[in-house]
Every structure is written in C-alpha cells, then in structure tokens.
Write an enzyme that holds these catalytic residues in place. Structure first.
Site, short mmCIF file in Angstrom:
data_model
loop_
_atom_site.label_atom_id
_atom_site.label_comp_id
_atom_site.label_asym_id
_atom_site.label_seq_id
_atom_site.Cartn_x
_atom_site.Cartn_y
_atom_site.Cartn_z
N LYS A 46 -16.59 -12.34 -3.13
CA LYS A 46 -15.79 -13.46 -2.54
C LYS A 46 -14.52 -13.31 -2.05
O LYS A 46 -14.03 -13.70 -0.78
CB LYS A 46 -16.04 -14.73 -3.49
CG LYS A 46 -17.23 -14.84 -3.83
CD LYS A 46 -17.47 -16.28 -4.50
CE LYS A 46 -16.74 -16.12 -5.93
NZ LYS A 46 -17.36 -15.45 -6.99
N ARG B 246 -16.79 -25.13 -8.85
CA ARG B 246 -17.56 -24.32 -9.75
C ARG B 246 -18.41 -25.08 -10.56
O ARG B 246 -19.45 -24.51 -11.42
CB ARG B 246 -16.54 -23.46 -10.52
CG ARG B 246 -16.64 -21.85 -10.35
CD ARG B 246 -15.80 -21.31 -11.06
NE ARG B 246 -15.68 -19.88 -11.51
CZ ARG B 246 -15.12 -19.09 -10.90
NH1 ARG B 246 -14.47 -19.28 -9.66
NH2 ARG B 246 -15.36 -17.93 -11.23
N ARG C 46 -14.07 -2.87 -10.03
CA ARG C 46 -13.33 -3.62 -9.26
C ARG C 46 -11.76 -3.20 -9.80
O ARG C 46 -11.58 -2.92 -10.99
CB ARG C 46 -13.40 -5.05 -9.52
CG ARG C 46 -12.12 -5.99 -8.82
CD ARG C 46 -12.53 -7.47 -8.65
NE ARG C 46 -13.25 -8.07 -9.59
CZ ARG C 46 -13.78 -9.17 -9.62
NH1 ARG C 46 -13.62 -9.64 -8.28
NH2 ARG C 46 -14.07 -9.88 -10.56
N ARG D 23 -8.95 -6.03 -13.82
CA ARG D 23 -8.54 -7.27 -14.32
C ARG D 23 -9.32 -7.29 -15.81
O ARG D 23 -10.10 -7.11 -16.38
CB ARG D 23 -9.59 -8.27 -13.74
CG ARG D 23 -8.85 -8.96 -12.71
CD ARG D 23 -9.70 -9.84 -11.61
NE ARG D 23 -10.73 -10.88 -12.33
CZ ARG D 23 -11.36 -11.71 -11.39
NH1 ARG D 23 -11.19 -11.82 -10.33
NH2 ARG D 23 -12.15 -12.49 -12.27
N ARG E 159 -19.43 -14.48 -17.74
CA ARG E 159 -19.18 -15.26 -16.39
C ARG E 159 -20.33 -15.52 -15.69
O ARG E 159 -20.55 -16.30 -14.99
CB ARG E 159 -18.30 -14.33 -15.74
CG ARG E 159 -16.64 -14.64 -16.41
CD ARG E 159 -15.63 -13.59 -15.99
NE ARG E 159 -15.54 -13.43 -14.55
CZ ARG E 159 -15.34 -12.08 -14.13
NH1 ARG E 159 -15.16 -11.04 -14.86
NH2 ARG E 159 -15.44 -11.81 -12.73
P1 ADP Z 1 -14.95 -14.30 -10.41
O1 ADP Z 1 -15.48 -15.23 -9.25
O2 ADP Z 1 -14.78 -12.76 -10.18
O3 ADP Z 1 -15.47 -14.79 -11.63
P2 ADP Z 1 -12.32 -15.70 -9.95
O4 ADP Z 1 -10.99 -15.17 -9.56
O5 ADP Z 1 -12.87 -16.95 -9.10
O6 ADP Z 1 -13.37 -14.73 -10.59
O7 ADP Z 1 -12.10 -16.78 -11.39
C1 ADP Z 1 -11.58 -16.21 -12.53
C2 ADP Z 1 -11.52 -17.06 -13.58
O8 ADP Z 1 -10.51 -18.11 -13.28
C3 ADP Z 1 -12.63 -17.73 -14.15
O9 ADP Z 1 -13.41 -17.00 -15.07
C4 ADP Z 1 -12.14 -18.99 -14.76
O10 ADP Z 1 -11.75 -18.85 -15.90
C5 ADP Z 1 -11.01 -19.46 -13.94
N1 ADP Z 1 -11.35 -20.31 -12.64
C6 ADP Z 1 -11.34 -19.73 -11.31
N2 ADP Z 1 -11.62 -21.05 -10.43
C7 ADP Z 1 -12.27 -21.74 -11.24
C8 ADP Z 1 -12.81 -23.14 -11.27
N3 ADP Z 1 -13.06 -23.59 -9.65
N4 ADP Z 1 -13.18 -23.98 -12.13
C9 ADP Z 1 -12.96 -23.48 -13.41
N5 ADP Z 1 -12.55 -22.59 -13.69
C10 ADP Z 1 -12.08 -21.66 -12.70
#
Ligand code: ADP
Ligand code: ZN
Length: 227
Positions: free
Chosen positions: A16, A91, A125, A168, A179
């Site tokens: 994404k 999410r 990654r 990360r 996750r």
């Molecule tokens: P990935 O899609 O690879 O899991 P992201 O960078 O989108 O990684 O998200 C990393 C972290 O940031 C998530 O595991 C969560 O803790 C937090 N996070 C990101 N976006 C949201 C969201 N919309 N709602 C709640 N937590 C979020």
C-alpha cells in the site's frame, strides 16, 4: 470528475505504501498514510508521538478517536481538494463510519495476496529513517507471482535523501503475524461495508511496483472514466 477519494486497502505489507507514494504524483492527489503520520510524530517526539509509540511497537491499533482527529485535520489542507489516496485508513468499522460523516469514498482498491508472501515481504522491508521511503530486499517467485527486490542504488542508503535504511521495529515475525491477525479481525470486515456500495476493485499483487503501479493506475483511470 468531482473528486478522487481513494482507499488503497490490503493487509500489512501488501505494498500500500509503495504504490500510494508512486501513484500520488501521477494522479496529482496526496498520499495520506496514518502509519507515516504516526512514525513522523514519534520521530519528532511530540505528545502524540509519545502516546502512540508503544502501540506501533507491538502493532496494536491506535484508538479511533485519535485517528479520526488526525485525518480530519489532514483533510483541511489545500492539497486534498481534488482527492487523496488513503493508505492504512480506515482500519476499523468505527473509523469508516466516522469518516462517512466527513466525506465520501469513491473507490477502494483491494490488494490481494497470500499470507506467506505477506510475511516474506514484510520481513524484507526496509525504510529510510529520514524520509520513510520504502525498499524491499526479498526476491519472491511463486507460480504466477514475480516480485523482484526493490533495492536502493547504494546499499543501505536512501535514493531520495541519502538517509540510512532500517527495518521497522514492527516488522519482525511475531508482530507481523499479530498485525495480520488484527487486520483479519478488525480491518478486513470493512470490505463488506464498501461492498454494499460496489466501490471495491480487487487487485491481486503478482509483480513488483514497476508492474503493479501501472496496473493500479489503469484500474483507477477506468473507474473514474465514466464520472
Ligand atoms: P502496515 O499497513 O504495514 O501494518 P502502517 O504503517 O499502516 O503499517 O501502520 C503501522 C501502525 O500504525 C499500525 O500497526 C497501528 O499501530 C498504527 N496505525 C496506522 N494506521 C492506523 C489506523 N487507521 N488506525 C489505528 N492504528 C493505525
Ligand atoms: Zn530518504
């Protein structure tokens, strides 16, 4: 065409972030990643950063109220007038419901890939510690799937800014699996929500960004052609 409010949807590590950042200049709309926003706040050591740091470390979702506030203030910026690409938002059902009160979604691009590939990709990654640009050292070949590595020109250094490439903290096997489970429990059900309005386009991930970005761009163009 009135707006291009797009969600790039998919499991963690589905690409994404990479695809959104490449599609953003092509489409002329900003890439809005809640994960990137949180990581930037953590780097700045802001109040918000301090609050969310322990959550991101273990892959727990940030509370809906905080996420919605961040999205609301980000959408007030001028660059969002023509639309945006969301990456990592919404999410939860609560986030989608709250968002519906602010604006509408025009298209959900749903990236589809198998769990074993998600894991392999996420473990490989690398991100720039300064600008967040994404790289990947995995060379994935399965039947029908060819995803070459996405390497920097100089080993360990970002092409864009020269910053150090790091892994990360939440990209380790246990946390990736957590996750992924959180995704399946809390985020994937959102597809039902958007399916009702027939906004979803499923796109299997079978290639690297040089193949996937034009493919997704084509899906987006096709969808907005008629508008
Ligand atoms: P990935 O899609 O690879 O899991 P992201 O960078 O989108 O990684 O998200 C990393 C972290 O940031 C998530 O595991 C969560 O803790 C937090 N996070 C990101 N976006 C949201 C969201 N919309 N709602 C709640 N937590 C979020
Ligand atoms: Zn960089």
């Amino acid at each position: 065409m009135s707006s291009m409010n797009i969600i790039l949807f998919g499991p963690p590590g589905s690409g994404k972030g990479t695809y959104s950042s490449k599609l953003s200049p092509i489409l002329g709309i900003p890439h809005i990643s809640t994960g990137d926003i949180f990581r930037a706040e953590i780097a700045k050591k802001s109040e918000l950063g301090k609050k969310v740091e322990p959550l991101l470390k273990v892959g727990t979702l940030v509370d809906d109220k905080t996420v919605i506030e961040i999205i609301k203030s980000r959408l007030k910026e001028k660059d969002c007038k023509k639309g945006f690409i969301f990456d990592g938002f919404p999410r939860t059902l609560e986030q989608a419901n709250e968002f519906q009160k602010i604006a509408k979604i025009d298209l959900v691009v749903n990236l589809v890939l198998e769990d074993d590939i998600i894991l392999e990709k996420a473990l490989a990654r690398r991100i720039c510690e300064k600008c967040g640009n994404i790289y990947n050292v995995a060379d994935i070949k399965r039947k029908g799937i060819k995803m070459p590595p996405l390497l920097p020109k100089v080993v360990g250094k970002c092409d864009k800014c020269g910053g150090n490439l790091i892994q990360r903290k939440d990209d380790n096997e246990k946390i990736i699996m957590d996750r992924l489970n959180t995704y399946k429990k809390q985020t994937e059900p959102l597809l039902k929500y958007y399916k009702k309005e027939k906004l979803i386009k499923d796109v299997p991930v079978t290639m690297g960004p040089e193949g996937m970005v034009p493919l997704i761009h084509g899906v987006i163009k096709e969808h907005f052609k008629s508008k």
